[in-house]
Every structure is written in C-alpha cells, then in structure tokens.
Design a protein around this motif. Structure first.
Motif, PDB file in Angstrom:
ATOM      1  N   GLN A  81      12.130  -1.253   6.060  1.00  0.00           N
ATOM      2  CA  GLN A  81      11.949  -1.121   7.511  1.00  0.00           C
ATOM      3  C   GLN A  81      13.279  -1.126   8.251  1.00  0.00           C
ATOM      4  O   GLN A  81      13.443  -0.440   9.257  1.00  0.00           O
ATOM      5  N   GLN A  82      14.232  -1.870   7.767  1.00  0.00           N
ATOM      6  CA  GLN A  82      15.538  -1.944   8.432  1.00  0.00           C
ATOM      7  C   GLN A  82      16.343  -0.665   8.241  1.00  0.00           C
ATOM      8  O   GLN A  82      17.110  -0.266   9.118  1.00  0.00           O
ATOM      9  N   ILE A  83      16.157  -0.006   7.104  1.00  0.00           N
ATOM     10  CA  ILE A  83      16.978   1.163   6.762  1.00  0.00           C
ATOM     11  C   ILE A  83      16.284   2.474   7.106  1.00  0.00           C
ATOM     12  O   ILE A  83      16.929   3.454   7.474  1.00  0.00           O
ATOM     13  N   GLY A  84      14.956   2.514   7.008  1.00  0.00           N
ATOM     14  CA  GLY A  84      14.221   3.768   7.169  1.00  0.00           C
ATOM     15  C   GLY A  84      14.077   4.212   8.612  1.00  0.00           C
ATOM     16  O   GLY A  84      14.690   3.654   9.532  1.00  0.00           O
ATOM     17  N   PHE A  85      13.246   5.242   8.800  1.00  0.00           N
ATOM     18  CA  PHE A  85      12.993   5.783  10.129  1.00  0.00           C
ATOM     19  C   PHE A  85      12.153   4.816  10.956  1.00  0.00           C
ATOM     20  O   PHE A  85      11.721   3.775  10.480  1.00  0.00           O
ATOM     21  N   LYS A  86      11.903   5.165  12.195  1.00  0.00           N
ATOM     22  CA  LYS A  86      11.193   4.264  13.112  1.00  0.00           C
ATOM     23  C   LYS A  86       9.804   3.891  12.620  1.00  0.00           C
ATOM     24  O   LYS A  86       9.302   2.823  12.931  1.00  0.00           O
ATOM     25  N   LEU A  87       9.181   4.780  11.864  1.00  0.00           N
ATOM     26  CA  LEU A  87       7.830   4.504  11.361  1.00  0.00           C
ATOM     27  C   LEU A  87       7.775   4.720   9.857  1.00  0.00           C
ATOM     28  O   LEU A  87       8.275   5.742   9.359  1.00  0.00           O
ATOM     29  N   LEU A  88       7.211   3.756   9.157  1.00  0.00           N
ATOM     30  CA  LEU A  88       6.914   3.936   7.745  1.00  0.00           C
ATOM     31  C   LEU A  88       5.439   4.300   7.633  1.00  0.00           C
ATOM     32  O   LEU A  88       4.573   3.531   8.053  1.00  0.00           O
ATOM     33  N   GLY A  89       5.145   5.467   7.092  1.00  0.00           N
ATOM     34  CA  GLY A  89       3.756   5.863   6.886  1.00  0.00           C
ATOM     35  C   GLY A  89       3.375   5.618   5.435  1.00  0.00           C
ATOM     36  O   GLY A  89       3.923   6.253   4.524  1.00  0.00           O
ATOM     37  N   ILE A  90       2.463   4.689   5.202  1.00  0.00           N
ATOM     38  CA  ILE A  90       2.116   4.287   3.840  1.00  0.00           C
ATOM     39  C   ILE A  90       0.636   4.566   3.600  1.00  0.00           C
ATOM     40  O   ILE A  90      -0.212   4.226   4.434  1.00  0.00           O
ATOM     41  N   PRO A  91       0.289   5.175   2.454  1.00  0.00           N
ATOM     42  CA  PRO A  91      -1.127   5.427   2.156  1.00  0.00           C
ATOM     43  C   PRO A  91      -1.945   4.142   2.226  1.00  0.00           C
ATOM     44  O   PRO A  91      -1.525   3.092   1.727  1.00  0.00           O
ATOM     45  N   LEU A 121      -5.168  12.972  -3.348  1.00  0.00           N
ATOM     46  CA  LEU A 121      -6.356  12.546  -2.621  1.00  0.00           C
ATOM     47  C   LEU A 121      -6.062  11.314  -1.776  1.00  0.00           C
ATOM     48  O   LEU A 121      -6.402  11.255  -0.592  1.00  0.00           O
ATOM     49  N   PHE A 122      -5.420  10.317  -2.384  1.00  0.00           N
ATOM     50  CA  PHE A 122      -5.123   9.076  -1.671  1.00  0.00           C
ATOM     51  C   PHE A 122      -3.618   8.883  -1.417  1.00  0.00           C
ATOM     52  O   PHE A 122      -3.241   8.067  -0.589  1.00  0.00           O
ATOM     53  N   VAL A 123      -2.779   9.621  -2.152  1.00  0.00           N
ATOM     54  CA  VAL A 123      -1.320   9.543  -1.963  1.00  0.00           C
ATOM     55  C   VAL A 123      -0.792  10.966  -1.857  1.00  0.00           C
ATOM     56  O   VAL A 123      -0.689  11.667  -2.865  1.00  0.00           O
ATOM     57  N   ASP A 124      -0.481  11.409  -0.645  1.00  0.00           N
ATOM     58  CA  ASP A 124      -0.008  12.784  -0.507  1.00  0.00           C
ATOM     59  C   ASP A 124       1.479  12.879  -0.858  1.00  0.00           C
ATOM     60  O   ASP A 124       2.178  11.877  -1.008  1.00  0.00           O
ATOM     61  N   ASP A 125       1.961  14.109  -0.980  1.00  0.00           N
ATOM     62  CA  ASP A 125       3.322  14.341  -1.467  1.00  0.00           C
ATOM     63  C   ASP A 125       4.389  13.660  -0.622  1.00  0.00           C
ATOM     64  O   ASP A 125       5.361  13.120  -1.151  1.00  0.00           O
ATOM     65  N   VAL A 126       4.226  13.672   0.692  1.00  0.00           N
ATOM     66  CA  VAL A 126       5.274  13.136   1.557  1.00  0.00           C
ATOM     67  C   VAL A 126       5.270  11.609   1.601  1.00  0.00           C
ATOM     68  O   VAL A 126       6.153  11.003   2.196  1.00  0.00           O
ATOM     69  N   SER A 127       4.272  10.979   0.970  1.00  0.00           N
ATOM     70  CA  SER A 127       4.213   9.515   0.948  1.00  0.00           C
ATOM     71  C   SER A 127       4.587   8.930  -0.414  1.00  0.00           C
ATOM     72  O   SER A 127       4.487   7.725  -0.617  1.00  0.00           O
ATOM     73  N   ARG A 128       5.013   9.772  -1.322  1.00  0.00           N
ATOM     74  CA  ARG A 128       5.254   9.278  -2.674  1.00  0.00           C
ATOM     75  C   ARG A 128       6.528   8.448  -2.779  1.00  0.00           C
ATOM     76  O   ARG A 128       6.640   7.574  -3.644  1.00  0.00           O
ATOM     77  N   ASP A 129       7.501   8.682  -1.906  1.00  0.00           N
ATOM     78  CA  ASP A 129       8.731   7.874  -1.976  1.00  0.00           C
ATOM     79  C   ASP A 129       8.430   6.402  -1.695  1.00  0.00           C
ATOM     80  O   ASP A 129       8.830   5.509  -2.451  1.00  0.00           O
ATOM     81  N   ILE A 130       7.693   6.119  -0.631  1.00  0.00           N
ATOM     82  CA  ILE A 130       7.384   4.728  -0.276  1.00  0.00           C
ATOM     83  C   ILE A 130       6.345   4.142  -1.238  1.00  0.00           C
ATOM     84  O   ILE A 130       6.354   2.927  -1.509  1.00  0.00           O
ATOM     85  N   SER A 131       5.466   4.967  -1.804  1.00  0.00           N
ATOM     86  CA  SER A 131       4.441   4.470  -2.729  1.00  0.00           C
ATOM     87  C   SER A 131       5.079   3.995  -4.036  1.00  0.00           C
ATOM     88  O   SER A 131       4.754   2.915  -4.547  1.00  0.00           O
ATOM     89  N   TRP A 132       5.997   4.785  -4.586  1.00  0.00           N
ATOM     90  CA  TRP A 132       6.719   4.361  -5.787  1.00  0.00           C
ATOM     91  C   TRP A 132       7.562   3.119  -5.489  1.00  0.00           C
ATOM     92  O   TRP A 132       7.693   2.225  -6.332  1.00  0.00           O
ATOM     93  N   GLU A 133       8.110   3.071  -4.312  1.00  0.00           N
ATOM     94  CA  GLU A 133       8.931   1.917  -3.917  1.00  0.00           C
ATOM     95  C   GLU A 133       8.109   0.630  -3.940  1.00  0.00           C
ATOM     96  O   GLU A 133       8.547  -0.406  -4.471  1.00  0.00           O
ATOM     97  N   SER A 174      11.022   6.882  -7.053  1.00  0.00           N
ATOM     98  CA  SER A 174      11.071   6.939  -5.588  1.00  0.00           C
ATOM     99  C   SER A 174      12.230   7.810  -5.117  1.00  0.00           C
ATOM    100  O   SER A 174      12.092   8.594  -4.176  1.00  0.00           O
ATOM    101  N   LEU A 175      13.356   7.689  -5.815  1.00  0.00           N
ATOM    102  CA  LEU A 175      14.547   8.465  -5.425  1.00  0.00           C
ATOM    103  C   LEU A 175      14.385   9.956  -5.684  1.00  0.00           C
ATOM    104  O   LEU A 175      15.073  10.769  -5.064  1.00  0.00           O
ATOM    105  N   THR A 176      13.480  10.322  -6.607  1.00  0.00           N
ATOM    106  CA  THR A 176      13.296  11.747  -6.905  1.00  0.00           C
ATOM    107  C   THR A 176      12.288  12.416  -5.978  1.00  0.00           C
ATOM    108  O   THR A 176      12.159  13.634  -5.987  1.00  0.00           O
ATOM    109  N   GLN A 177      11.569  11.622  -5.178  1.00  0.00           N
ATOM    110  CA  GLN A 177      10.555  12.183  -4.278  1.00  0.00           C
ATOM    111  C   GLN A 177      11.206  12.723  -3.009  1.00  0.00           C
ATOM    112  O   GLN A 177      12.372  12.447  -2.720  1.00  0.00           O
ATOM    113  N   TYR A 178      10.427  13.477  -2.246  1.00  0.00           N
ATOM    114  CA  TYR A 178      10.938  13.973  -0.967  1.00  0.00           C
ATOM    115  C   TYR A 178      11.240  12.782  -0.057  1.00  0.00           C
ATOM    116  O   TYR A 178      10.377  11.930   0.171  1.00  0.00           O
ATOM    117  N   PRO A 179      12.463  12.686   0.464  1.00  0.00           N
ATOM    118  CA  PRO A 179      12.892  11.472   1.192  1.00  0.00           C
ATOM    119  C   PRO A 179      12.422  11.415   2.643  1.00  0.00           C
ATOM    120  O   PRO A 179      13.225  11.244   3.574  1.00  0.00           O
TER     121      PRO A 179
END
Length: 678
Positions: free
Chosen positions: A573-583, A621-633, A655-660
C-alpha cells in the motif's frame, strides 16, 4: 437493388435495410439505454470528484470514445490530467477572476501560431518542478515548452508505453489501449472559436452551447508541425466540448457516428498500407458534427440511417479531394494539413472514390455488418423490429450497469476530513435531480466512503491509550461497515471481516467469511461480469437494482492506499498506486488464513492451500490477468508467514513476471531480500 446504388432512395426496401443495420449497430454500439448508463454513471462520478477536489490536487478527466459512450472492440481509454492550481487565461483582464496567491496564471499567446495553436507564457511563479523545468526563455519572457513538459510528465508506469502525439500511449492486458495526456486547463472559451457560438442555430441547442462555453477548454502538449515554434506550441483541446456534443446527439446520430468508426477501421483502413494511417476516428467525429449542424440530413431515424451515413461519407470524400478537413470549432485549423497531402492524398482519394462508386454496396466489406445487409437482400420479407425494447436481456443490461457502477466508484479519500467532505458532497447531491443510474452510483459510492471512513477512524485512535475514544471510534466504525454492507454489493461484507481481523476479533471475522461464502455459492451470483443468465434471472429477475446489488452481485476489493486495512499489506500500500484492486476470493482466503493462524492451525493450512490452488490454477474466472501481480504477492506473504521461504520466493518471482498494474515491484523486491535465500 436500386437502394444500394449511389442515389439513395427512401423506399420500403431501403428502410428495411436501414432497420437491419440499425439493429446490428445497436448490438455493437449499444442501445440508447446502455449508452445512457455508460454516460450517466461517469457523469455523476466525475461530479463527485470535482466537488471534493482541493486547489493543489491533480484533476483528471476521462475523454475519448469510452467517455462518449462507446464500448467498441479497440476503443481506448483516454485520460487528461492537469494541475488544479494552474490556469490559462487569454488576456490579462481575466486574471481578476483568480486569487493569485493560490493560482499560477499562464497567458495564451497565439500571435505567432497557426489557428488552433498557441504559446503559453508563465505569468506568475509556480512551485511545480515539472512546470519550472519545462520553461524556456523567449523574448525576455518564460514560456512553457510543450515538448519539454511532455517529457517531464511521462511516467511510463506500464511496460511498452510510448509517446504518441500529445499523449503517453500503451496497451493493458486484453488489448485495451490507453492514452494519457498532461495538459493545462482554461476556464474561458477561446476567442478564436467565438464564431462557433454564432454558428449554432439548430444544433446543439442554446443550453448545451452555454454549458460548453462556460466549461472552457484545455491545452495539450503538441505543436503544429509547420508552426514557427513547434516544440514550444500547445494545441487547444476541445475534448470536454466534444463529449458534450456527442451526448447531445440522438441515438440514431450516435449510431451513425459508430458506423463511421467501424467503416474506417474495417473498410477504409484495409484499402492499402500506404493510406491506412491517414484518417482517424477524430476525422469521423468532425464529419458527423458538421453534417448534423448543417442540417444536411433532414431526418435522423433508424429508417434513414444509411442516408445519414452516405451524406457523411460524401463530405469526407470532398474533404480528401480538397485536402482540407476543417476543425469543427476553429475551421481555419485544417486537420489534414500535415498528413493528407501529395501522393498519399491522391491515393486515398482514389480509394475512397472507388468505394463511393460502389454505392452502399461498399458496406459489404465490413465483416461486422455484412451478414445483416445480405440477410435483407436475400430475404426481403424478413421481419425486422428496430424497437430497442427487447434488444438486450435483463441480465446483460444488469451486467453493463453494475460494471459501470464498479468502474466509477473507486474513490481515495486521504484522511478523515476528506472522508467527511466526500460524504457531505454525496449528501447534498442526493437532493439534486438524478437519474436512476446516478442514484445507484451514489449508493455504491456512499458504501465505499463509509468503509474508508471506518478504517481511517480506527487507525486514528489505535495505540493512543485513550480507551473511551477508542471504544467510541470502534463502535462507530463497526456501525459504518455494517451500514455499508446493507446497501452495497455482497463483497462489501468483506470489509467487516477485514476490520474484525484487524482488531483481533478472529472468530467474528470467520463468522462473516462463512456468511460471504454462502452468498457467493449462490448459482445466480454475478461476479465481475461472470454470471449464469438463467439462474441470475430466476434468483433476482424483475427485482429492483438496489435489491440485486445486495443479494446477487459481487466484485473485487479495492483498498485505498491512504488507509491501512490489513497490516500485512502495508509495504504494497505504501509503494503501489492509490488503489489496490484485489480479487474478492483472494482476500477471502487471505483473511481466513490470517485469522485461523490464531484459532486453528489446521484450518489456516486449509485456507492457504485453497489460496494456492486459486492463484496457481484459476483461468480468469476469479483472478483476472491484471490482478495476478497482487494475487501472487499475497500468496507469497502467506507462505513466508508459515516459514516456507522457498515457496514464497517462487510466488514473489511470479508476481514480478505479471503485468505490473499495481506498481508493487519494489515491495516485492524488498520481500525477496527479507527471505535471505541465496
């Protein structure tokens, strides 16, 4: 087949064909109800943001085709950003409207620039370093260089982004393209466009004209390629005015505009590689603006759709022949000047003229509408109903509505005062005339702000040693979270579980997660556009949208990065964007794992295994492509907490290999270093 010749006859056969194409275009472009949902939800969300903005905030405005109401394949997302405490004026007398202690004023000087372009002179000091560093001296004055400002403001947050015109452009997973432009705002209408006001006799109506003029314009960082100061000049942008104009079209006009965009992409651009970049969607928009304003089409209705299209196409052909496409607001600004000229212009004209000679048969080259034309040609007695009622099912309409509501209710209040300001703003807006869609946006917005307020309030009183205040704050926070869950989505209940977890009420948190699981197991659940239409209709068909929101709809969890929800996610939360969108399902298993660690280690391991299966094997279905970085994290965090550092390392590396999307790479690297694995 007379009605497909160059001369368009308004007979029964032609009307039948028009109705068929109109039905198809409503499927592609959207019905008038769908378009209204898209526009009105964005309008009200933008209004909320405007009213809570502070003087030193960065203002954001969505523009482009999605803002206009399109959801065409290939439609891009366009955003314009500007410093709210900077304003452009056209003459010094306009400075009287500002308190210069908190506004930096910039003077537009178009004396040496082509029509539609200008230099921007910095009149008063600025504290913004990017503006300062973009200033260049000219004639003993300081001007803001457009090329330097564009360089300074490009962030390149997302991989593969490039400079494109005045924008930073790129592509998100799934092929969604975006354009981001930093600009300057002006509260006044440019003198060079004043003639446009007097030109508006029949369209748009006076009320729309007055609103457009009242809202002013913007300046985007790109100069005229033939201007004396190409690298310093700025282009006047009428994006705000344009989307007001598009919104004032009737649905047949809007559908015709959509047909022009499709025709450009599927027919004109397929003629040859030499010419496929000469025309763009903006030229199509300009064409239909002029055609509507000049009353070139006497009646815009589904039965006359193709006649309107043909008039637009003929005007485009005329412009290409002449090599002049007049800007709708400043006609002296020729939009073709730097592109459509010489041999390329000649080649483009010959191609368009070849299409013109075929008549409306040329539309058969469009894969999107070809079959709907041939159906009418081969089945002239085919029954077609152009009535929009029944064109879209209840479930599909609900999907559209709830998706737009989720997309437009992600606010990020920074502190308790900001939360209160949001709530007060929404309270005042509830008393204004609103559409049913806008009421739902405010309902969902209120739930989200109450959640931010609850966690913000708790964080303020944690560890203060003031037991009474902590107790009062805790009761208020719980009340707000339960209230939010009563009129929000099913997923809004997850914030109650997170709060109980954060305040060490682990059994209460698990009680809430079990309730959520029961609701999520419903066969009629609508989650992130995934839904079984029949079961959804069986469960909540015919009920109010408010009831459907509470009983059958769930979405991902958004964490406002100004507020701590789960302390284990503090670095992200301190490093990322204003909103973290998590499945939602990732958060569900995460909270279960965190709570069960204090209650039952076996159940904690089960929650971790369920999370691992979800992250490793879910197919979107429950974890879309753009949420995989935070999900692996999150999976890595749980594995690290159990001492399985090797598995955690693998998850962090994934997590590092997913779309950031969430910009959490630095937090991931810090976690990898903490593992001490060589």
């Amino acid at each position: 087949m007379d009605f497909l010749s160059e001369n368009v006859y308004i007979d029964a056969g032609f009307q039948h064909l028009c109705e068929s194409v109109f039905v198809r275009l409503c499927q592609i472009v959207g019905t008038s109800v769908q378009v209204a949902i898209r526009r009105e939800t964005r309008d009200i969300a933008e209004m909320v943001k405007r009213r809570v903005e502070e003087n030193d905030d960065v203002s954001v405005m969505e523009s482009g085709s999605i803002r206009e109401g399109f959801r065409l394949e290939g439609s891009d997302i366009d955003y314009m950003f500007w410093q709210n405490d900077h304003r452009v004026i056209f003459d010094m007398s306009q400075s009287e409207h500002y308190y210069t202690e908190d506004k930096t004023l910039i003077l537009s000087d178009s004396s040496e620039s082509p029509p539609g372009f200008t230099l921007l002179e910095l009149l008063t000091p600025t504290t913004h370093r990017k503006v300062q560093s973009a200033c260049v001296p000219m004639n003993d004055r300081f001007y803001i260089s457009s090329s330097l400002y564009k360089q300074r403001t490009q962030s390149h947050y997302f991989p593969g982004s490039i400079g494109h015109g005045p924008c930073e452009s790129g592509e998100l997973p799934g092929g969604l393209e975006y354009d981001l432009a930093w600009c300057f705002a002006c509260d006044f209408w440019p003198l060079s466009a004043s003639y446009w006001i007097n030109r508006c006799h029949s369209w748009p109506d006076r009320e729309v004209v007055n609103e457009i003029v009242r809202n002013g314009c913007h300046f985007v960082p790109i100069g005229h390629p033939l201007g004396l100061h190409e690298h310093e000049e700025w282009r006047i942008s009428f994006s705000l005015a344009e989307h007001k104009l598009v919104h004032s079209m009737n649905h047949c006009q809007f559908v015709t505009y959509g047909l022009l965009k499709i025709f450009l992409k599927e027919v004109i651009d397929k003629q040859s590689e030499e010419t496929n970049k000469l025309l763009c969607s903006y030229h199509m928009k300009t064409v239909i603006f002029w055609v509507i304003q000049q009353n070139a089409v006497p009646l815009w209705c589904p039965q006359n759709l193709l006649a309107g299209f043909w008039v637009c196409f003929k005007l485009l052909l005329k412009w290409v022949y002449e090599g002049a496409c007049p800007n709708f607001f400043i006609p002296e600004n020729n939009l073709f000047l730097s592109k459509v000229h010489g041999s390329a212009q000649k080649e483009l004209f010959l191609q368009l003229h070849g299409l013109y000679e075929k008549g409306l048969v040329c539309l058969l080259q469009s894969p999107s509408i070809k079959s709907y034309i041939t159906n009418v040609l081969y089945n002239p007695r085919l029954s077609i109903c152009a009535n929009e009622d029944g064109m879209i099912s209840e479930c599909d309409l609900d999907k559209e509505l709830f998706n737009e509501i989720v997309s437009n209710t992600s606010f990020s209040p920074q502190n308790l005062d900001h939360c209160v300001k949001y709530l007060h703003t929404i309270e005042l807006m509830i008393g204004e005339p609103l559409t049913q869609y806008q009421v739902l946006v405010l309902q969902r917005s209120t739930a989200n702000i109450l959640q931010s307020t609850a966690f913000t309030l708790h964080n303020m009183y944690t560890n203060t040693g003031l037991n009474k205040q902590m107790y009062i704050a805790d009761r208020m926070s719980c009340h707000m979270l339960k209230l939010a869950a009563k009129f929000g989505f099913i997923s809004n209940m997850m914030y109650i579980a997170m709060f109980y977890c954060k305040t060490f009420r682990f059994r209460e948190a698990m009680y809430i997660t079990e309730m959520i699981k029961v609701k999520l197991a419903q066969p009629g659940l609508m989650y992130n556009q995934h839904v079984d239409p029949e079961r959804y209709t069986e469960a909540v068909g015919g009920q109010s949208w408010s009831t459907k929101m509470r009983q059958a709809v769930a979405c991902d969890i958004s964490l406002n990065n100004y507020t701590c929800y789960i302390k284990e996610l503090t670095p992200e939360q301190q490093i990322g964007f204003k909103l973290l969108g998590i499945p939602l399902f990732v958060v569900l298993h995460f909270v279960e794992f965190l709570c069960y660690r204090h209650i039952d280690t076996t159940l904690a391991q089960t929650a971790l295994e369920e999370l691992q299966v979800l992250v490793h094997h879910d197919q979107g279905l429950f974890v879309d492509d753009v949420s995989r970085d935070i999900s692996w994290e999150i999976l890595g965090i749980c594995q690290q907490m159990t001492g399985n550092h090797q598995a955690a390392l693998y998850s962090y590396q994934q997590s590092l290999t997913q779309y950031p999307l969430h910009n959490i790479q630095n937090a991931t690297q810090m976690r990898i270093q903490d593992l001490h694995i060589t």
